[in-house]
Scaffold this motif. Structure first.
Motif, short mmCIF file in Angstrom:
data_model
loop_
_atom_site.label_atom_id
_atom_site.label_comp_id
_atom_site.label_asym_id
_atom_site.label_seq_id
_atom_site.Cartn_x
_atom_site.Cartn_y
_atom_site.Cartn_z
N UNK A 1 0.82 -1.22 0.00
CA UNK A 1 0.00 0.00 0.00
C UNK A 1 0.85 1.27 0.00
N UNK A 2 1.98 1.26 0.72
CA UNK A 2 2.82 2.45 0.76
C UNK A 2 3.47 2.72 -0.59
N UNK A 3 3.91 1.68 -1.28
CA UNK A 3 4.49 1.85 -2.62
C UNK A 3 3.45 2.36 -3.60
N UNK A 4 2.22 1.87 -3.46
CA UNK A 4 1.13 2.36 -4.33
C UNK A 4 0.85 3.83 -4.06
N UNK A 5 0.91 4.23 -2.79
CA UNK A 5 0.68 5.64 -2.46
C UNK A 5 1.77 6.52 -3.06
N UNK A 6 3.01 6.06 -2.97
CA UNK A 6 4.13 6.82 -3.54
C UNK A 6 3.98 6.92 -5.06
N UNK A 7 3.66 5.79 -5.71
CA UNK A 7 3.50 5.79 -7.16
C UNK A 7 2.34 6.70 -7.58
N UNK A 8 1.23 6.65 -6.85
CA UNK A 8 0.11 7.51 -7.18
C UNK A 8 0.47 8.98 -6.99
N UNK A 9 1.31 9.29 -6.01
CA UNK A 9 1.77 10.67 -5.82
C UNK A 9 2.57 11.15 -7.03
N UNK A 10 3.42 10.27 -7.56
CA UNK A 10 4.20 10.61 -8.76
C UNK A 10 3.27 10.82 -9.96
N UNK A 11 2.27 9.95 -10.07
CA UNK A 11 1.28 10.07 -11.16
C UNK A 11 0.55 11.40 -11.08
N UNK A 12 0.08 11.74 -9.85
CA UNK A 12 -0.66 12.99 -9.66
C UNK A 12 0.20 14.21 -10.03
N UNK A 13 1.44 14.19 -9.60
CA UNK A 13 2.32 15.31 -9.93
C UNK A 13 2.55 15.41 -11.43
N UNK A 14 2.68 14.26 -12.09
CA UNK A 14 2.87 14.24 -13.55
C UNK A 14 1.65 14.83 -14.25
N UNK B 1 -6.78 7.90 4.59
CA UNK B 1 -6.66 7.35 5.93
C UNK B 1 -5.49 6.41 6.09
N UNK B 2 -4.44 6.62 5.31
CA UNK B 2 -3.26 5.75 5.36
C UNK B 2 -2.21 6.39 6.27
N UNK B 3 -1.50 5.58 7.04
CA UNK B 3 -0.45 6.10 7.91
C UNK B 3 0.68 6.68 7.08
N UNK B 4 1.29 7.76 7.59
CA UNK B 4 2.36 8.46 6.88
C UNK B 4 3.71 7.95 7.34
N UNK B 5 4.60 7.63 6.38
CA UNK B 5 5.96 7.22 6.71
C UNK B 5 6.91 8.39 6.45
N UNK B 6 8.15 8.26 6.84
CA UNK B 6 9.11 9.36 6.72
C UNK B 6 9.51 9.61 5.28
N UNK B 7 10.04 10.80 5.01
CA UNK B 7 10.50 11.14 3.67
C UNK B 7 11.67 10.24 3.26
N UNK B 8 12.52 9.88 4.23
CA UNK B 8 13.63 8.98 3.91
C UNK B 8 13.11 7.64 3.41
N UNK B 9 12.05 7.13 4.07
CA UNK B 9 11.48 5.83 3.65
C UNK B 9 10.80 5.96 2.29
N UNK B 10 10.15 7.09 2.02
CA UNK B 10 9.55 7.33 0.70
C UNK B 10 10.64 7.33 -0.37
N UNK B 11 11.79 7.94 -0.04
CA UNK B 11 12.92 7.94 -1.00
C UNK B 11 13.38 6.52 -1.29
#
Length: 411
Positions: free
Chosen positions: A303-316, A340-350
Motif C-alpha cells: 500500500x505504501x508503494x502504491x501511495x508513492x507511485x500515485x503521488x508521482x502520477x498525480x504530480x505528472x 486514511x493511510x499512515x504516513x511514513x518518513x521522507x527517507x522511507x519514501x525515498x
C-alpha cells in the motif's frame, strides 16, 4: 533408472516439437539476416578501414525494438573477427548499457575486454573515474590498433548518468598517439540526440543509420528462415507463420515479438501434448505475451508503494514531468490523509522511489546540491493503461476530487 517425481507426468506427456530451440531465441544470430543486407553493407563500408588500422567514423544506429539493430551488429562483429583472427588490427567490444549503465561500470567492462595483463586489471570498485580512464587510455595506446566499442541501449546510461561516458569515450582519441577508438551507439529512442549536449552530439553521431520496422512480408521471410532450422516438416500448420507475421506487423513490425510468438506457440503445443502447432496455439501465445509484466508488478505493490507511485502520477498529471523527492512527499502526505493511510518518513519514501526505479516503473536520478545535500529527480515510466488500473485500485476510490481538495488545502 530415474525414480518417478513431480516432473515425470509432464515429461511423459510433453512431445518435443522443436528440434533446435536456440534458433527461436531472440538472442540467436543466424548466418543470414533477411532484409538487412543494405544496412549490413552500409555499416561494413564505414567499419572496413579499421582492418587497415584506419579510424572509422562513429556510428549512431537508431530504430525501434525488433528492427534487427543488435543482430546486425553482432553479425558484423563476428565477421570482423574472422577477417582479423589475431585481432592485430582491430578489436570489437560489445556492451549493453541496460545491464551496465554507470560510467565506471562501462569503463571497467571495456577495460576487462582489453587488458590481458593480470597485474594491470582494474578493480571492480575503488578507483576514481579519472584514474580508470587514464589507465585504460594508456593500455589502449600501447596496442597500436583500432578499438570499436559498441554501446547497445545507449540511452539507458544517459537517462541515469547524463552524457559523461560519451564525452570520455569520444574524447579519448585526443590523448592517443598510436591507437584509435570508434564508437557505435545503438538506441530505440529516435529523439535521443536531441538530449545530448552540442559537444557530444557532433562527436557521437558522425554517421546515423536508421533501421525501419519490418513489414508483414519481411516478417514472414524471417520466420520461415528460422522455422526451416527449428522444425521438422509438417510440424507447423500452414497458417501459423502468416498469422504470427500479421499480428506482429499490426503492432509495429517487431521481429523479436514475432519470434516470441512462434516460440511460445510451440511451447504451448508441447505442453498440451499436441502433434502439430496451429493458429489456436498462436492465439494462446498472444494472450500470454500480452499479460503486461509491469502491470502485474504494480498490482502486487504494497500500500505504501502504491501511495508513492500515485503521488508521482498525480504530480505528472499536474504538469510536473520531472519532480524531486520533496514534491512527491508533499503529494504523498495529502494522499495519505485523504485515504486514511499512515504516513511514513521522507527517507522511507525515498527508499520506495528507489525500489520503483529498480522495477522500471519510474526513472530516478540522484541530483547533488553540494553542501545542501542531494535529492532524486523522478520521472514516470509506465503507460496510461497501467496508470488507469492503479487509479481503479480499491484504496484510491473516491479520490476523483482530490486535486481540488489539495488546492483548497494549499490555499
Amino acid at each position: 533408472m530415474t525414480e518417478p517425481n513431480i516432473f515425470t507426468q509432464y515429461l511423459d506427456k510433453r512431445k518435443s516439437l522443436v528440434k533446435n530451440k536456440k534458433i527461436l531465441q531472440t538472442s540467436y544470430t543466424p548466418d543470414y539476416l533477411p532484409h538487412r543486407d543494405d544496412k549490413i553493407n552500409e555499416i561494413v563500408e564505414i567499419v572496413a578501414p579499421s582492418l587497415n588500422k584506419d579510424k572509422p567514423s562513429n556510428i549512431l544506429i537508431i530504430g525501434k525494438t525488433g528492427t534487427g539493430k543488435t543482430a546486425v551488429i553482432s553479425f558484423i562483429g563476428k565477421e570482423l573477427k574472422k577477417a582479423d583472427l589475431e585481432e592485430e588490427n582491430c578489436s570489437f567490444i560489445y556492451l549493453n548499457c541496460e545491464i551496465v549503465d554507470t560510467p565506471y561500470g562501462i569503463l571497467y567492462n571495456i577495460a576487462n575486454h582489453i587488458i590481458s595483463d593480470p597485474s594491470r586489471k582494474i578493480p571492480f570498485t575503488g578507483w576514481s573515474t579519472d584514474k580508470i580512464l587514464s589507465e585504460l587510455t594508456s593500455y589502449i595506446d600501447e596496442k597500436n590498433k583500432i578499438f570499436i566499442i559498441v554501446l547497445d541501449e545507449i540511452d539507458r546510461s544517459f537517462q541515469k548518468n547524463g552524457d559523461d561516458i560519451f564525452y570520455y569515450l569520444t574524447s579519448i582519441n585526443d590523448k592517443l598517439e598510436n591507437s584509435t577508438v570508434a564508437i557505435i551507439g545503438i538506441t530505440n529512442n529516435t529523439k535521443f540526440t536531441e538530449f545530448l549536449s552540442p559537444r557530444i552530439k557532433s562527436r557521437l553521431g558522425e554517421e546515423k543509420i536508421i533501421f525501419p520496422p519490418y513489414n508483414v512480408e519481411q516478417l514472414k521471410d524471417i520466420l520461415y528462415d528460422r522455422a526451416k532450422e527449428a522444425f521438422e516438416d509438417g510440424i507447423l500448420s500452414d497458417g501459423v507463420i502468416p498469422y504470427c507475421a500479421a499480428l506482429t506487423a499490426q503492432e509495429g513490425g517487431d521481429a523479436r515479438r514475432a519470434l516470441d510468438l512462434l516460440r511460445m506457440s510451440a511451447d504451448i503445443a508441447e505442453r498440451n501434448g499436441d502433434q502439430i502447432i496451429s493458429e489456436a496455439h498462436v492465439k494462446s501465445a498472444k494472450n500470454k505475451i500480452e499479460i503486461d509484466a509491469v502491470s502485474e508488478v504494480v498490482k502486487t505493490l504494497n500500500i505504501q508503494s502504491k501511495m508513492v507511485l500515485m503521488s508521482i502520477i498525480r504530480n505528472s498529471e499536474d504538469g510536473q514531468t520531472t519532480m524531486i523527492t520533496g514534491d512527491v512527499y508533499s503529494t504523498y502526505k495529502f494522499l495519505c490523509e485523504a485515504t486514511g493511510t499512515s504516513v511514513i518518513t521522507q527517507r522511507r519514501v525515498a527508499d520506495l522511489i528507489s525500489e520503483l526505479d529498480m522495477l522500471g516503473i519510474v526513472h530516478a536520478r540522484v541530483k547533488s546540491f553540494g553542501r545542501a545535500g542531494r535529492t532524486k529527480e523522478i520521472e514516470l515510466n509506465i503507460p496510461l493503461n497501467i496508470v488507469n488500473n492503479l487509479k481503479a485500485d480499491e484504496i484510491f476510490k473516491g479520490l476523483e476530487n482530490y486535486k481540488s481538495s489539495k488546492q483548497t488545502t494549499l490555499m
